[in-house]
Design an enzyme around this catalytic site. Sequence first.
Site, PDB file in Angstrom:
ATOM      1  CD  GLN A 290      -3.276  -0.808   1.929  1.00 16.91           C
ATOM      2  OE1 GLN A 290      -3.137  -0.257   3.030  1.00 16.91           O
ATOM      3  NE2 GLN A 290      -4.456  -1.278   1.527  1.00 16.91           N
TER       4      GLN A 290
ATOM      5  CG  MET B 186     -23.342  17.444 -21.913  1.00 13.31           C
ATOM      6  SD  MET B 186     -24.496  18.714 -22.476  1.00 13.31           S
ATOM      7  CE  MET B 186     -24.586  19.758 -21.022  1.00 13.31           C
TER       8      MET B 186
END
Length: 626
Positions: free
Chosen positions: A157, A522
């Site tokens: 990580q 859109m």
Amino acid sequence: MSKGSPISPALLAARPAPPAAPARETAPVVPVSAVRGPNRVVPPTEMLGSAAIVRSLEELGVDDVFGLPGGAILPTYDPLLASTKLRHILVRHEQGAGHAAQGYAMVTGRPGVCIATSGPGATNLVTAIADAHMDSVPMVAITGQVSSAFIGSDAFQEADIVGITMPITKHSYLVTKAEDIPRVLAEAFHIATTGRPGPVLVDVAKDAQQSSMTFSWPPKVDIPGYRPVVRGHSKQVREAARLIGASQRPVFYVGGGVVKAHASVELKELAELVGAPVVTTLMARGVFPDSHDQHVGMPGMHGSVSAVTALQQADLLITLGARFDDRVTGVLSSFAPHAKVIHADIDPAEISKNRTADVPIVGSVKEIIPELTAAVREAFDAQERPDISAWWKTIRHLRETYPVGFTQPDDGLSAPQQVIKRIGELTGPEGVFVSGVGQHQMWAAQFIQYERPHAWLNSGGLGTMGYSVPAAMGAKVGNPDRVVWAIDGDGCFQMTNQELATCVINNIPIKVAVINNSSLGMVRQWQTLFYEGRYSNTDLNTGHDTVRVPDFVKLADAYGCVGLRCERDEDIDATIEQALAINDRPVVIDFVVSRDSMVWPMVPSGVSNDLIQIARNMTPTWEQED
């Protein structure tokens, strides 16, 4: 693209030096603490670095933080549990924490704070950080990092979040020593909130959180090279007043910088003195009242004919806190071709970046506007005021002839514009309206009347789908006594609706209006206009006559919200009023609307603003009878 006064070395190396500003008069320097908060004196106290993070936030005056714990930030979550001053709101996704911090900052003017762990936790914040950077939102993001001995080893990580975010923050810090934590956090808040606001990242190694240190407050904040200019150059201000005094067709081009500077009162005084038309960009809606006779609308790709044409035909642009972005200018070379430009902005990098300024004024518009008002008043007293009555005759003709409107759909479904218009009217100007991105964003900007700043929140620069629900959540935390609407599309809503769980658990009763046209609206509009109606991958199957996956009413119920559906015009008002009456939990309304409704007016991409269309293949008639 530069924001504020960036101090990260990578940004400085990539940024060309701005033109040298003329020498300016110096004013007496009044010492002001660079450390936010009440500046209480805390004597040296031994504690862990993790406790120093929590204590620093408390001393900086922070009340609310949005976050999600993980291994690398876990040491800080332990003392956070004991804090009686910080309210931590556990989000369901780190992006939600970032947008919530943005919404909080936008309505309060205070920096929003979000916390995440290392690696994917930190990278999940990147979209919100980039969004805050584009829209100049003050935000401090605190991330955990692997222990300093493992940095660069591809540890579990690990992600170089400082390197990742350098281009999209005002500054990014990596803290590897516990004793640096108070100073770095104080600097981060100072940088985020001064000059041009923006996001700052503070990445703290896990061993720095776990190490002992001596905490004291306030720390010394001295950042070499970071000295934002606040006051405008007096000579430039006088020259701006001279141009205003000579203009026959002036227009105020007002951007989001005036909102960030909290300068709406000052703007109104100057605008009324000059008497010129005022246009407010998408990011500035509400900073000048829509009901004021001088307001002529929003400019840009989906702006009103009166606002777009006022800019095109002006002989002077009084530009305040705006940046001449492409959505306003259209083809830059054809934008306002006959206008001289006064450009006032806190960020020197914006001056003449896109359009050369005849009179550049670097500084805070909060300081510049009153100085300009005084200079204009003096100029008007010394000479006859220009007669702009013919200019106003033209503007009023355009405003009356081409108002922003809509036509009823022919498929029997509701017009989304009518739904949004009634939300605004029934809620009133004291509400807060937070939109997602797309058609519903433009309709919310067009059909809700904004009378005050900080009532309209949206992702303007980055255009982030998924912004609305978490930003509305943050806005409600910041303004708990106001009605807060998230006006979202069915596409945007599915990106971050997990934060409804956060709202329910933490008693944050926002109202969500899903403008459900069962498509990426859109994108579909562009496919209709420019791709011969080839609807490639824009059908979402959420609305009328579809399989309704998901069913938004059932989804709301699963989260513990009130779920409503409105499919008929005659039910619009009653449904909105029912939502307004519920204040003990979030409300989600599935407004099933026509998928064929389009956003008009529209300036197609890549053409001059002179080619604005009021409907498909329809342009205004510019000839005017006497």
